[in-house]
Design an enzyme around this catalytic site. Structure first.
Site, mmCIF file in Angstrom:
data_model
loop_
_atom_site.group_PDB
_atom_site.id
_atom_site.type_symbol
_atom_site.label_atom_id
_atom_site.label_comp_id
_atom_site.label_asym_id
_atom_site.label_seq_id
_atom_site.Cartn_x
_atom_site.Cartn_y
_atom_site.Cartn_z
ATOM 1 N N ASP A 171 0.818 -1.216 0.000
ATOM 2 C CA ASP A 171 0.000 0.000 0.000
ATOM 3 C C ASP A 171 0.850 1.265 0.000
ATOM 4 O O ASP A 171 2.030 1.251 0.332
ATOM 5 C CB ASP A 171 -0.896 -0.010 1.234
ATOM 6 N N GLU A 220 -5.543 -1.519 -6.791
ATOM 7 C CA GLU A 220 -6.572 -0.512 -6.551
ATOM 8 C C GLU A 220 -6.601 0.458 -7.738
ATOM 9 O O GLU A 220 -7.256 0.187 -8.725
ATOM 10 C CB GLU A 220 -6.314 0.218 -5.233
ATOM 11 N N GLU A 226 -14.084 1.936 -0.342
ATOM 12 C CA GLU A 226 -13.623 2.456 0.948
ATOM 13 C C GLU A 226 -14.082 3.901 1.167
ATOM 14 O O GLU A 226 -14.268 4.335 2.305
ATOM 15 C CB GLU A 226 -12.104 2.354 1.058
#
Length: 420
Positions: A171, A220, A226
């Site tokens: 991430d 992503e 989210e």
């Protein structure tokens, strides 16, 4: 070509060693033809992974979106919480659970020294969690921050392979300069060596690397579910724009599965980090698993949300349990950018149809010519009387018929056709 040949001669190089970036203009007779295209993946370099037997796409239970909520006394980043996620995954037949940020010592969310990606926090008995998952037949993925992983890459990946970790979610890369592009190749080469699958969160949009590194299952690079925690931006219009834009580049980790539904008008009053809501229907929640492409597909909501008071599954979860994550054929039957989409995907002899609409209700008639010869048993889930309910039906269809679907505002539907 002549200019490249001359440049190669001047540089004392062979012409076939000159490498340049590529760019694409995609043209189709309909927006759906762009969605069907595999052009971007095809332009990637051929696979650098010879043995792919360890690469296993699948669905995963996920903790972060629902804020670690399971039915125990003290849910959170602790051993009992993840045993509960494992129980849920095993009961539903999911291949994986994902342990997100906070499992290891040190500050997780920044590129600061001091984190230790090999040392779980005291409340996380990771060996016990991994043993429990193995006994239940559930694989485990771990979240890591990219820079912290870079500082410990070989040591960490070697340990994860030894522990039996199936993959990592990396991430906060959040840029696409030359250093980061090089990092992607470094990371994907190293994870292939250690037989670890990869999900790149906070990543730049796909550019064909999934062909070069087939263990790179998803990423992503999308304004995904989210944002329902703090924003009104994840609208039905947004959701039916993505297949025609972001998704034509490659798999996207939108993280579907939100089963707490609210009408758009009341949605802004319901922002919450724990057990959040979506502003679309249960029918659209199911349809995302057909329309959105991701060989690692999330179940973003909590086991609490997916389970009724009597212990039975919430309506529609049986479809998510059974729907594939990889496909043999894709056809876009109807749709337009930001308006609606009807996708048909084949797995073996079975066809799955997913339909999603924007804030406008729609009555659709979908020709079934794609089915081919024979009779098919069809099971249909479409929007019910409320935003959180479904209407189910069964019938027999052939390629000469059409399927009628009624989509509520911000709604959707799915159908499964199994050949008799």
């Amino acid at each position: 070509v002549d200019a490249l040949e001359k440049a190669a001669v001047r540089a004392n190089m062979r012409a076939d060693s000159v490498r340049t970036p590529w760019r694409v203009i995609m043209v189709g007779d309909s927006p759906g033809e762009l969605v069907e295209s595999t052009l971007i993946a095809t332009l990637g370099e051929p696979s650098q992974v010879k043995d792919t037997s360890w690469i296993k796409p699948g669905k995963t239970a996920w903790d972060w979106w629902n804020d670690n909520q399971v039915a125990i006394a003290n849910p959170g980043m602790n051993t009992d919480t993840y045993k509960a996620y494992i129980d849920f995954a095993a009961a539903l037949g999911l291949e994986y659970i994902l342990i997100d940020a906070g499992w290891h010592e040190g500050t997780a969310l920044t590129s600061k020294p001091g984190a230790n990606l090999l040392k779980p926090v005291p409340a996380m008995d990771l060996p016990a969690i991994l043993d429990y998952a193995k006994d239940k037949g559930v694989g485990v993925w771990l979240w890591v921050q990219w820079k912290q992983l870079d500082w410990q890459m070989e040591e960490a990946l070697s340990a994860y392979q030894q522990w039996g970790i199936k993959g990592i979610k990396v991430d906060f890369m959040d840029r696409s300069d030359q250093e980061m592009v090089d990092y992607f190749h470094k990371l994907l080469t190293a994870t292939a060596k250690h037989k670890l699958m990869v999900n790149l969160h906070g990543a730049y949009p796909p550019n064909g690397l999934a062909r070069t590194y087939p263990h790179y299952l998803t990423q992503e690079a999308v304004l995904g579910a989210e944002y329902n925690k703090w924003s009104v931006r994840i609208t039905a219009t947004h959701n039916v724009t993505l297949p025609f834009t972001r998704m034509i580049l490659g798999p996207m980790d939108y993280t579907p599965g939100g089963f707490r539904h609210a009408a758009p008008a009341e949605f802004p009053t319901l922002f919450r980090n724990t057990l959040p809501y979506v502003q679309t229907t249960r029918g659209q929640a199911l349809a995302m698993y057909v329309v959105y492409d991701s060989p690692l597909q999330m179940l973003a909501d909590s086991p609490i949300t997916y389970t009724r008071a009597d212990g039975s599954w919430e309506e529609g979860l049986e479809f998510i349990r059974d729907v594939p994550v990889t496909w043999d054929e894709t056809r876009i039957l109807q749709g337009d950018i930001g308006q609606y989409i009807v996708s048909a995907r084949r797995k073996g002899n079975d066809w799955y149809v997913g339909a999603m609409t924007n804030e406008s209700a729609r009555n659709l008639s979908i020709p079934l010519a794609f089915l081919g010869e024979g009779q098919f048993d069809a099971q249909v889930w479409q929007d019910g009387k409320t935003i959180s309910t479904l209407q189910q039906s069964q019938a027999t269809h052939s390629a000469k018929q059409s399927l009628a679907l009624t989509l509520a505002p911000s709604g959707g539907a799915v159908a499964v056709f199994r050949k008799k």
